[in-house]
Motif scaffolding. Sequence first.
Motif, PDB file in Angstrom:
ATOM      1  N   SER A  81     -19.782 -74.603 -30.891  1.00  0.00           N
ATOM      2  CA  SER A  81     -18.553 -74.563 -31.667  1.00  0.00           C
ATOM      3  C   SER A  81     -18.702 -75.466 -32.885  1.00  0.00           C
ATOM      4  CB  SER A  81     -17.380 -75.047 -30.812  1.00  0.00           C
ATOM      5  OG  SER A  81     -16.209 -75.173 -31.585  1.00  0.00           O
ATOM      6  N   THR A  82     -17.841 -75.246 -33.864  1.00  0.00           N
ATOM      7  CA  THR A  82     -17.812 -76.118 -35.034  1.00  0.00           C
ATOM      8  C   THR A  82     -16.785 -77.237 -34.873  1.00  0.00           C
ATOM      9  OG1 THR A  82     -16.228 -74.653 -36.126  1.00  0.00           O
ATOM     10  CG2 THR A  82     -18.572 -74.288 -36.596  1.00  0.00           C
ATOM     11  N   HIS A  83     -16.006 -77.200 -33.807  1.00  0.00           N
ATOM     12  CA  HIS A  83     -15.022 -78.258 -33.553  1.00  0.00           C
ATOM     13  C   HIS A  83     -15.734 -79.528 -33.102  1.00  0.00           C
ATOM     14  CE1 HIS A  83     -11.123 -75.975 -33.570  1.00  0.00           C
ATOM     15  NE2 HIS A  83     -12.010 -75.001 -33.624  1.00  0.00           N
ATOM     16  N   PRO A  84     -15.138 -80.696 -33.330  1.00  0.00           N
ATOM     17  CA  PRO A  84     -15.751 -81.956 -32.902  1.00  0.00           C
ATOM     18  C   PRO A  84     -15.872 -82.046 -31.373  1.00  0.00           C
ATOM     19  CG  PRO A  84     -13.971 -82.362 -34.465  1.00  0.00           C
ATOM     20  CD  PRO A  84     -13.913 -80.910 -34.091  1.00  0.00           C
ATOM     21  N   SER A  85     -16.930 -82.647 -30.930  1.00  0.00           N
ATOM     22  CA  SER A  85     -17.207 -82.794 -29.503  1.00  0.00           C
ATOM     23  C   SER A  85     -16.063 -83.491 -28.763  1.00  0.00           C
ATOM     24  CB  SER A  85     -18.503 -83.586 -29.312  1.00  0.00           C
ATOM     25  OG  SER A  85     -18.755 -83.812 -27.958  1.00  0.00           O
ATOM     26  N   THR A  86     -15.453 -84.471 -29.399  1.00  0.00           N
ATOM     27  CA  THR A  86     -14.393 -85.237 -28.736  1.00  0.00           C
ATOM     28  C   THR A  86     -13.206 -84.370 -28.354  1.00  0.00           C
ATOM     29  OG1 THR A  86     -13.525 -85.869 -30.900  1.00  0.00           O
ATOM     30  CG2 THR A  86     -14.998 -87.439 -29.798  1.00  0.00           C
ATOM     31  N   MET A  98     -24.364 -77.557 -31.038  1.00  0.00           N
ATOM     32  CA  MET A  98     -24.204 -77.286 -29.629  1.00  0.00           C
ATOM     33  C   MET A  98     -23.976 -78.610 -28.910  1.00  0.00           C
ATOM     34  SD  MET A  98     -26.705 -75.360 -26.920  1.00  0.00           S
ATOM     35  CE  MET A  98     -28.150 -76.227 -27.414  1.00  0.00           C
ATOM     36  N   TYR A  99     -23.051 -78.590 -27.960  1.00  0.00           N
ATOM     37  CA  TYR A  99     -22.721 -79.771 -27.174  1.00  0.00           C
ATOM     38  C   TYR A  99     -23.031 -79.484 -25.709  1.00  0.00           C
ATOM     39  CZ  TYR A  99     -19.776 -80.377 -31.311  1.00  0.00           C
ATOM     40  OH  TYR A  99     -19.300 -80.466 -32.594  1.00  0.00           O
ATOM     41  N   VAL A 100     -23.465 -80.510 -24.993  1.00  0.00           N
ATOM     42  CA  VAL A 100     -23.697 -80.380 -23.554  1.00  0.00           C
ATOM     43  C   VAL A 100     -22.916 -81.487 -22.864  1.00  0.00           C
ATOM     44  CG1 VAL A 100     -25.396 -80.360 -21.705  1.00  0.00           C
ATOM     45  CG2 VAL A 100     -25.996 -79.429 -23.938  1.00  0.00           C
ATOM     46  N   TYR A 101     -22.140 -81.091 -21.860  1.00  0.00           N
ATOM     47  CA  TYR A 101     -21.325 -82.032 -21.102  1.00  0.00           C
ATOM     48  C   TYR A 101     -21.706 -81.974 -19.631  1.00  0.00           C
ATOM     49  CZ  TYR A 101     -18.581 -81.409 -25.309  1.00  0.00           C
ATOM     50  OH  TYR A 101     -18.200 -81.319 -26.620  1.00  0.00           O
ATOM     51  N   GLU A 102     -21.549 -83.096 -18.971  1.00  0.00           N
ATOM     52  CA  GLU A 102     -21.701 -83.155 -17.528  1.00  0.00           C
ATOM     53  C   GLU A 102     -20.297 -83.270 -16.949  1.00  0.00           C
ATOM     54  OE1 GLU A 102     -24.204 -85.592 -14.164  1.00  0.00           O
ATOM     55  OE2 GLU A 102     -23.965 -86.469 -16.149  1.00  0.00           O
ATOM     56  N   LYS A 115     -11.522 -72.269 -19.543  1.00  0.00           N
ATOM     57  CA  LYS A 115     -10.182 -72.157 -20.117  1.00  0.00           C
ATOM     58  C   LYS A 115      -9.865 -73.385 -20.978  1.00  0.00           C
ATOM     59  CE  LYS A 115      -5.356 -71.533 -18.826  1.00  0.00           C
ATOM     60  NZ  LYS A 115      -4.397 -71.401 -17.724  1.00  0.00           N
ATOM     61  N   ALA A 116     -10.211 -74.572 -20.493  1.00  0.00           N
ATOM     62  CA  ALA A 116      -9.948 -75.804 -21.245  1.00  0.00           C
ATOM     63  C   ALA A 116     -10.713 -75.800 -22.570  1.00  0.00           C
ATOM     64  CB  ALA A 116     -10.325 -77.024 -20.408  1.00  0.00           C
ATOM     65  N   VAL A 117     -11.971 -75.379 -22.532  1.00  0.00           N
ATOM     66  CA  VAL A 117     -12.780 -75.332 -23.754  1.00  0.00           C
ATOM     67  C   VAL A 117     -12.197 -74.325 -24.735  1.00  0.00           C
ATOM     68  CG1 VAL A 117     -15.030 -74.654 -24.692  1.00  0.00           C
ATOM     69  CG2 VAL A 117     -14.909 -76.138 -22.671  1.00  0.00           C
ATOM     70  N   LEU A 118     -11.825 -73.159 -24.235  1.00  0.00           N
ATOM     71  CA  LEU A 118     -11.331 -72.100 -25.109  1.00  0.00           C
ATOM     72  C   LEU A 118      -9.944 -72.389 -25.675  1.00  0.00           C
ATOM     73  CD1 LEU A 118     -12.712 -68.995 -23.198  1.00  0.00           C
ATOM     74  CD2 LEU A 118     -13.603 -70.021 -25.307  1.00  0.00           C
ATOM     75  N   THR A 119      -9.193 -73.315 -25.073  1.00  0.00           N
ATOM     76  CA  THR A 119      -7.913 -73.710 -25.675  1.00  0.00           C
ATOM     77  C   THR A 119      -8.156 -74.487 -26.964  1.00  0.00           C
ATOM     78  OG1 THR A 119      -7.736 -75.732 -24.357  1.00  0.00           O
ATOM     79  CG2 THR A 119      -6.620 -73.771 -23.499  1.00  0.00           C
ATOM     80  N   VAL A 120      -9.272 -75.201 -27.032  1.00  0.00           N
ATOM     81  CA  VAL A 120      -9.627 -75.941 -28.247  1.00  0.00           C
ATOM     82  C   VAL A 120     -10.148 -74.981 -29.306  1.00  0.00           C
ATOM     83  CG1 VAL A 120     -11.167 -77.683 -29.227  1.00  0.00           C
ATOM     84  CG2 VAL A 120     -10.130 -78.057 -26.983  1.00  0.00           C
ATOM     85  N   ASP A 121     -11.053 -74.095 -28.894  1.00  0.00           N
ATOM     86  CA  ASP A 121     -11.664 -73.152 -29.832  1.00  0.00           C
ATOM     87  C   ASP A 121     -11.844 -71.806 -29.135  1.00  0.00           C
ATOM     88  OD1 ASP A 121     -13.119 -71.668 -31.633  1.00  0.00           O
ATOM     89  OD2 ASP A 121     -14.829 -73.039 -31.709  1.00  0.00           O
ATOM     90  N   PRO A 122     -10.923 -70.860 -29.384  1.00  0.00           N
ATOM     91  CA  PRO A 122     -11.006 -69.555 -28.730  1.00  0.00           C
ATOM     92  C   PRO A 122     -12.287 -68.788 -29.055  1.00  0.00           C
ATOM     93  CG  PRO A 122      -8.882 -69.835 -29.820  1.00  0.00           C
ATOM     94  CD  PRO A 122      -9.750 -70.994 -30.221  1.00  0.00           C
ATOM     95  N   ASN A 123     -12.999 -69.196 -30.114  1.00  0.00           N
ATOM     96  CA  ASN A 123     -14.236 -68.522 -30.508  1.00  0.00           C
ATOM     97  C   ASN A 123     -15.492 -69.235 -30.018  1.00  0.00           C
ATOM     98  OD1 ASN A 123     -12.875 -66.473 -32.008  1.00  0.00           O
ATOM     99  ND2 ASN A 123     -12.469 -68.011 -33.566  1.00  0.00           N
ATOM    100  N   ALA A 124     -15.323 -70.296 -29.249  1.00  0.00           N
ATOM    101  CA  ALA A 124     -16.476 -71.054 -28.758  1.00  0.00           C
ATOM    102  C   ALA A 124     -17.290 -70.213 -27.780  1.00  0.00           C
ATOM    103  CB  ALA A 124     -16.005 -72.331 -28.071  1.00  0.00           C
ATOM    104  N   GLN A 125     -18.584 -70.454 -27.786  1.00  0.00           N
ATOM    105  CA  GLN A 125     -19.479 -69.866 -26.794  1.00  0.00           C
ATOM    106  C   GLN A 125     -19.635 -70.913 -25.694  1.00  0.00           C
ATOM    107  OE1 GLN A 125     -20.673 -66.670 -27.025  1.00  0.00           O
ATOM    108  NE2 GLN A 125     -19.300 -66.608 -28.782  1.00  0.00           N
TER     109      GLN A 125
END
Length: 66
Positions: free
Chosen positions: A44-49, A1-5, A20-30
Motif C-alpha cells: 500500500s502507499t499508506h503509512p505503515s503506522t 511493502m510492509y510486513v507485520y507479525e 478487514k482491519a487492513v482494508l479499512t485503512v486502504d481498500p485497495n491494499a494487497q
Amino acid sequence: MYVYEVKNMTCGGCVNGVKKAVLTVDPNAQVEVDLATKKVTVESTHPSTEFVDALTTAQYDARTAH
C-alpha cells in the motif's frame, strides 16, 4: 511493502479480521496473511503506522516484523 507479525492470530476468523482491519485503512491494499508464521504482508502507499493502529484497534497484537 510492509510486513507485520501478529502474535495473537490463531485461526481463519483472525485471518479475516486482520484483512478487514487492513482494508479499512486502504481498500485497495494487497494483503497476504500467513497464519502458520503469523505474518501479514501489506502492499500500500499508506503509512505503515496506519495499519498498525488499525490492527491494534481491532485487538490484534501487531508489530513490524524484522
